[in-house]
Design an enzyme around this catalytic site. Structure first.
Site, PDB file in Angstrom:
ATOM      1  N   ASP A 148       0.821  -1.218   0.000  1.00 43.06           N
ATOM      2  CA  ASP A 148       0.000   0.000   0.000  1.00 43.06           C
ATOM      3  C   ASP A 148       0.853   1.265   0.000  1.00 43.06           C
ATOM      4  O   ASP A 148       1.953   1.270   0.558  1.00 43.06           O
ATOM      5  CB  ASP A 148      -0.911   0.030   1.228  1.00 43.06           C
ATOM      6  CG  ASP A 148      -2.033  -0.992   1.158  1.00 43.06           C
ATOM      7  OD1 ASP A 148      -2.369  -1.421   0.042  1.00 43.06           O
ATOM      8  OD2 ASP A 148      -2.571  -1.357   2.219  1.00 43.06           O
ATOM      9  N   TYR A 160       5.555  -8.297   8.787  1.00 43.49           N
ATOM     10  CA  TYR A 160       5.178  -6.890   8.911  1.00 43.49           C
ATOM     11  C   TYR A 160       5.290  -6.436  10.361  1.00 43.49           C
ATOM     12  O   TYR A 160       5.063  -7.218  11.285  1.00 43.49           O
ATOM     13  CB  TYR A 160       3.721  -6.676   8.481  1.00 43.49           C
ATOM     14  CG  TYR A 160       3.409  -6.988   7.048  1.00 43.49           C
ATOM     15  CD1 TYR A 160       3.468  -6.007   6.061  1.00 43.49           C
ATOM     16  CD2 TYR A 160       3.025  -8.276   6.664  1.00 43.49           C
ATOM     17  CE1 TYR A 160       3.163  -6.290   4.742  1.00 43.49           C
ATOM     18  CE2 TYR A 160       2.725  -8.572   5.348  1.00 43.49           C
ATOM     19  CZ  TYR A 160       2.788  -7.574   4.382  1.00 43.49           C
ATOM     20  OH  TYR A 160       2.489  -7.867   3.077  1.00 43.49           O
ATOM     21  N   ASP A 198      -7.077   2.350   7.171  1.00 42.26           N
ATOM     22  CA  ASP A 198      -5.794   2.995   7.449  1.00 42.26           C
ATOM     23  C   ASP A 198      -6.015   4.500   7.431  1.00 42.26           C
ATOM     24  O   ASP A 198      -7.158   4.968   7.532  1.00 42.26           O
ATOM     25  CB  ASP A 198      -4.711   2.539   6.456  1.00 42.26           C
ATOM     26  CG  ASP A 198      -5.007   2.941   5.008  1.00 42.26           C
ATOM     27  OD1 ASP A 198      -5.986   3.686   4.763  1.00 42.26           O
ATOM     28  OD2 ASP A 198      -4.255   2.510   4.110  1.00 42.26           O
ATOM     29  N   ARG A 251      -4.368  -4.338   6.920  1.00 38.29           N
ATOM     30  CA  ARG A 251      -5.444  -3.389   7.239  1.00 38.29           C
ATOM     31  C   ARG A 251      -6.704  -4.127   7.691  1.00 38.29           C
ATOM     32  O   ARG A 251      -7.383  -3.718   8.632  1.00 38.29           O
ATOM     33  CB  ARG A 251      -5.764  -2.514   6.021  1.00 38.29           C
ATOM     34  CG  ARG A 251      -4.710  -1.477   5.720  1.00 38.29           C
ATOM     35  CD  ARG A 251      -5.103  -0.656   4.520  1.00 38.29           C
ATOM     36  NE  ARG A 251      -5.018  -1.404   3.285  1.00 38.29           N
ATOM     37  CZ  ARG A 251      -5.939  -1.398   2.316  1.00 38.29           C
ATOM     38  NH1 ARG A 251      -7.051  -0.702   2.472  1.00 38.29           N
ATOM     39  NH2 ARG A 251      -5.765  -2.078   1.208  1.00 38.29           N
TER      40      ARG A 251
END
Length: 236
Positions: A49, A77, A91, A185
């Site tokens: 993203d 992550y 987000d 997300r």
């Protein structure tokens, strides 16, 4: 010695606000300019993203045949979640649309909830995603205000742990190791729901893809400097 026509696999630390396509386009443009050609196959092995940073693998030339295989590498992550609120994009791309109680959320509750996300999970992707719906990206429809319905997907979260929790600011930091197709997300959304509250991402960094770690990656500036200083790159 680089041979971009025969193929190279390059690892980059994607900058904040860049799309994965932006990074590919920048690399392709500069390679074609250096090589003196108008055509060169360049592609990435997994979208990240715009509001995320970290590892993006780019393949060139004949190594683009490896893209499908490399997409299945596990990914790691580090994510920071704001608890007690949601946004339509999960987000910071969109403004907060709802707030929720957080008085009941403690570190003890978080430590009970987080392990529930290990293993196989059914996850509904975000409407603001690159998934194709009738030839259009879901995010294109979502940004126009159109209703987007996406089917849940089966994925695997190999590891998930709490790295920190600021009880005053309601900021939760987690590390996640997961399979292809996992939306962090959407994971933030689901964690918020399990906590009987809400959550959205405030920061996301992909720290590993397969065996490639972010500290081993080029920044785009480092790569362009090396490319500029490399005198013998040519297509055979």
């Amino acid at each position: 010695m680089w041979d971009f026509a025969q193929g190279e696999v390059l690892a980059f630390d994607k900058p904040l606000h860049w799309t994965s396509f932006d990074l590919v386009a920048k690399v392709r443009y500069n390679l074609c300019k250096k090589l003196g050609t108008k055509k060169l196959k360049v592609g990435h092995t997994g979208t990240l993203d715009p509001l995320a940073t970290g590892v993006v693998i780019i393949c060139t030339g004949k190594k683009t045949k490896l893209i499908d295989q490399l997409q299945y590498d596990v990914k790691e992550y580090i994510a920071t979640l704001q608890l007690g609120a949601t946004t339509p994009s999960y987000d910071m791309e969109k403004e907060v649309d709802r707030t929720y109680p957080t008085e009941h959320i403690t570190r003890e509750l978080i430590d009970q909830i987080i392990p529930l996300f290990r293993g196989e999970q059914w996850q509904t992707p975000p409407a603001f995603s690159a998934i194709q719906i009738n030839g259009k990206r879901a995010y294109e429809l979502a940004r126009k205000g159109e209703e987007v319905e996406l089917k849940p997907r089966l994925l695997v979260i190999d590891e998930i742990e709490v790295l920190g929790f600021d009880e005053q600011k309601m900021l939760l930091t987690i590390r996640v190791v997961c399979s292809k197709g996992t939306y962090i997300r959407a994971l933030a959304r689901d964690i918020g729901e399990r906590l009987n509250s809400g959550a959205y991402l405030t920061a996301l960094r992909r720290t590993r893809v397969g065996n490639i770690r972010v500290e081993d990656c080029y920044t785009i500036e480092q790569f362009l400097e090396e490319l500029n200083n490399y005198e013998y790159v040519q297509i055979q």
